[in-house]
Design a protein around this motif. Structure first.
Motif, PDB file in Angstrom:
ATOM      1  N   ALA A   1       0.896   5.896   1.721  1.00 46.68           N
ATOM      2  CA  ALA A   1       0.926   5.599   3.149  1.00 46.68           C
ATOM      3  C   ALA A   1       1.743   4.372   3.508  1.00 46.68           C
ATOM      4  CB  ALA A   1      -0.510   5.415   3.656  1.00 46.68           C
TER       5      ALA A   1
ATOM      6  N   ASN B   1      -1.772   1.867  -4.171  1.00 52.14           N
ATOM      7  CA  ASN B   1      -2.166   2.709  -3.036  1.00 52.14           C
ATOM      8  C   ASN B   1      -3.181   1.997  -2.156  1.00 52.14           C
ATOM      9  OD1 ASN B   1      -1.991   5.533  -5.228  1.00 52.14           O
ATOM     10  ND2 ASN B   1      -0.483   4.957  -3.679  1.00 52.14           N
ATOM     11  N   ASP B   2      -4.086   1.206  -2.771  1.00 56.27           N
ATOM     12  CA  ASP B   2      -5.000   0.390  -1.981  1.00 56.27           C
ATOM     13  C   ASP B   2      -4.219  -0.602  -1.122  1.00 56.27           C
ATOM     14  OD1 ASP B   2      -7.263   1.582  -3.034  1.00 56.27           O
ATOM     15  OD2 ASP B   2      -7.720  -0.039  -4.435  1.00 56.27           O
TER      16      ASP B   2
ATOM     17  N   GLU C   1      -1.190  -0.304  -0.089  1.00 56.82           N
ATOM     18  CA  GLU C   1      -0.473   0.425   0.960  1.00 56.82           C
ATOM     19  C   GLU C   1      -1.357   0.674   2.182  1.00 56.82           C
ATOM     20  OE1 GLU C   1       2.914   3.117  -1.120  1.00 56.82           O
ATOM     21  OE2 GLU C   1       0.859   3.777  -1.437  1.00 56.82           O
ATOM     22  N   ARG C   2      -2.604   1.058   1.943  1.00 62.00           N
ATOM     23  CA  ARG C   2      -3.499   1.301   3.081  1.00 62.00           C
ATOM     24  C   ARG C   2      -3.713   0.027   3.895  1.00 62.00           C
ATOM     25  NH1 ARG C   2      -5.822   4.782  -0.750  1.00 62.00           N
ATOM     26  NH2 ARG C   2      -7.300   3.214  -1.505  1.00 62.00           N
TER      27      ARG C   2
ATOM     28  N   ARG D   1      -0.449  -0.790   5.810  1.00 63.49           N
ATOM     29  CA  ARG D   1      -0.302   0.135   6.944  1.00 63.49           C
ATOM     30  C   ARG D   1      -1.206  -0.285   8.101  1.00 63.49           C
ATOM     31  NH1 ARG D   1       1.750   5.511   7.288  1.00 63.49           N
ATOM     32  NH2 ARG D   1       1.914   5.919   9.538  1.00 63.49           N
TER      33      ARG D   1
ATOM     34  N   ARG E   1     -11.229   0.515   8.813  1.00 60.32           N
ATOM     35  CA  ARG E   1     -11.157   1.689   7.930  1.00 60.32           C
ATOM     36  C   ARG E   1     -10.421   1.352   6.634  1.00 60.32           C
ATOM     37  NH1 ARG E   1     -10.400   4.339  12.966  1.00 60.32           N
ATOM     38  NH2 ARG E   1      -8.118   4.265  12.707  1.00 60.32           N
ATOM     39  N   ALA E   2      -9.327   0.600   6.770  1.00 63.30           N
ATOM     40  CA  ALA E   2      -8.553   0.234   5.584  1.00 63.30           C
ATOM     41  C   ALA E   2      -9.364  -0.676   4.668  1.00 63.30           C
ATOM     42  CB  ALA E   2      -7.246  -0.444   5.991  1.00 63.30           C
TER      43      ALA E   2
ATOM     44  N   SER F   1     -12.018   1.224   2.888  1.00 60.72           N
ATOM     45  CA  SER F   1     -11.487   2.091   1.820  1.00 60.72           C
ATOM     46  C   SER F   1     -11.332   1.335   0.518  1.00 60.72           C
ATOM     47  CB  SER F   1     -10.129   2.690   2.244  1.00 60.72           C
ATOM     48  OG  SER F   1      -9.079   1.720   2.168  1.00 60.72           O
TER      49      SER F   1
END
Length: 465
Positions: A245, A351-352, A354-355, A358, A457-458, A461
């Protein structure tokens, strides 16, 4: 560079030496703790996938959170930013400050958290906190743990902290020499001494003690108290994650060089050469539109550029560690600015990150590497902090690297697979051919006291709520 005179007995270095008598270099610029044994490296072999690494961050930060637990003279405070503070003193403490020699009597009250059972028995734990400490007040955070066999840890001091360093303040400090033969405290990190022995951390409570001068009406207020407990497997490499993302997203984070501060205020860890942590923290704090005022930085020599970096070094400095790289002290410093929170945790892959990118949240990462392991860096380090601000469209990492010659050249692009390995691994081969440690994905996260829905939310996660 970032590898000047060593100041701290780095956790991984100490364990590797004990296990294999390898010669390990420690870092003054930043700590590099991770569980490690002296096993021979699996050269060229990838370790377990990062997502398999158990990490549990838990924080107490809401008004209902503060209602529970054991209060001894403390009071939950509702409102926009709930917290806990002194209602009435329940004890006194004569404290001789080891860094000033001054002895003073303090009155205190305390709050002890409910028991937090770790989802996976842990080998390490790092606590962090956000607090307001007016002059003449301070806080102490302790870990009260239980091992998997039911035995209790000592009451480990994880930090004695105050925002200031004036005549009415103690000197903020970690506490060395804490161990019971099963676990030890390494500056800011609880660690099981020998994970292979089978005795791990099963649960814990955090005890928060608030101090003030007798008769004072002032009180510290703590808004967030939490800990990250983890069991990161030994690994020399990790599989590269697939860009997700965050690809093609970059945040407008200010760029500051630590190197332009070389020689400035050597009483704070020999000056800017070792200031990667407060320099990275300054970048992230200013991204959120916060930072010290001109009046607050008036103590800095007016000929120095970026006085806010000098200010960050002074007010993150750990007088026991003799450095500015104490992880929780950096998070606590960030949270002294209006409506900011700071958390220390571990992430499992890019990936963490990236969230979070973003969602508009930069990530400060801790890593160590040889000069040839990170193309474009031009140096090697046994411990260094950078601020990850984005990703290229191809998924490579865009980092504001404070180990740069000037502010203008702080932005770097690093290859994804190389960066992911040097950040997430727990073991590495150092320049002497011995075994040194890696941080296993440690990071600082700074974000608003009231995050947006997307930011919530990020953060959720990656386990931060």
């Amino acid at each position: 560079m970032t590898d000047n005179a060593p100041r701290r007995a780095v956790l991984t270095a100490a364990l590797a030496v004990a296990a294999s008598a390898a010669t390990v270099s420690a870092a003054s610029a930043a700590p590099a703790p991770a569980g490690a044994s002296g096993a021979a490296p699996h050269r060229g072999g990838a370790g377990p996938a990062p997502d398999d690494a158990p990490v549990d961050y838990h924080g107490w930060t809401s008004y209902p959170d503060w209602l529970f637990g054991a209060h001894r003279g403390t009071l939950p405070v509702p409102g926009r930013r709930p917290g806990v503070r002194i209602a009435r003193a329940t004890g006194t403490f004569d404290y001789t400050d080891p860094h000033t020699g001054a002895t003073a009597t303090w009155e205190s009250a305390s709050w002890t958290s409910p028991v937090r059972r770790v989802p996976h028995p842990a080998t390490e734990l790092i606590s962090s906190w956000n607090a307001d400490t007016p002059a003449g007040t301070w806080i102490q955070v302790e870990l009260l743990g239980t091992y998997t066999d039911g035995a209790a840890t000592p009451a480990y001091v994880m930090g004695r902290w105050t925002a200031g360093d004036g005549p009415d303040d103690i000197r903020r400090t970690s506490v060395d020499g804490q161990s019971d033969g099963t676990s030890s405290i390494w500056t800011d990190t609880f660690s099981i001494d020998d994970a292979s022995a089978g005795r791990l951390l099963a649960s814990y409570r955090l005890r928060l003690t608030l101090f003030r001068k007798p008769g004072s009406r002032l009180t510290p207020t703590v808004w967030r108290l939490g800990a990250m407990a983890s069991t990161i497997p030994d690994r020399y490499t990790v599989p590269a994650s697939v860009p997700g993302a965050g690809a093609g997203h970059e945040l407008p984070v200010p760029r500051y060089s630590q190197d332009i501060h070389k020689g400035q205020y050597p009483q704070y860890d020999n000056g800017g050469e070792a200031w990667c942590s407060p320099t990275s923290s300054t970048m992230a704090v200013e991204y959120w539109g916060r930072g010290p005022t001109a009046a607050q930085t008036a103590w800095v020599d007016p000929s120095y550029a970026d006085p806010q970096v000098d200010h960050g070094a002074r007010y993150t400095y750990d007088y026991q560690y003799e450095g500015c790289g104490n992880w929780p002290f950096n998070a606590a410093y960030a949270a002294t600015y209006r409506d900011l929170q700071g958390v220390i945790t571990r992430l499992r892959s890019l990936n963490d990150v990236e969230r979070l990118i973003r969602a508009g949240i930069p990530v400060i990462t801790s890593q160590s590497f040889l000069a040839g392991e990170l193309d474009g860096a031009g140096y090697g380090t046994s411990g260094h902090l950078m601020c990850v601000v984005g990703f290229t469209p191809e998924g490579d990492v865009v980092a504001n690297d404070p180990a740069s010659a000037s502010d203008d050249v702080v932005r770097h692009v690093y290859k994804r697979a190389q960066f992911e390995t040097i950040w997430l691994r727990t073991k590495r081969i150092n320049a002497s051919g011995g075994i040194s440690g890696g941080t296993g994905g440690v990071c600082y996260l700074y974000f608003p006291a009231e995050p947006s829905p997307g930011q919530r939310r990020a953060l959720a996660s990656v386990g931060v709520v």
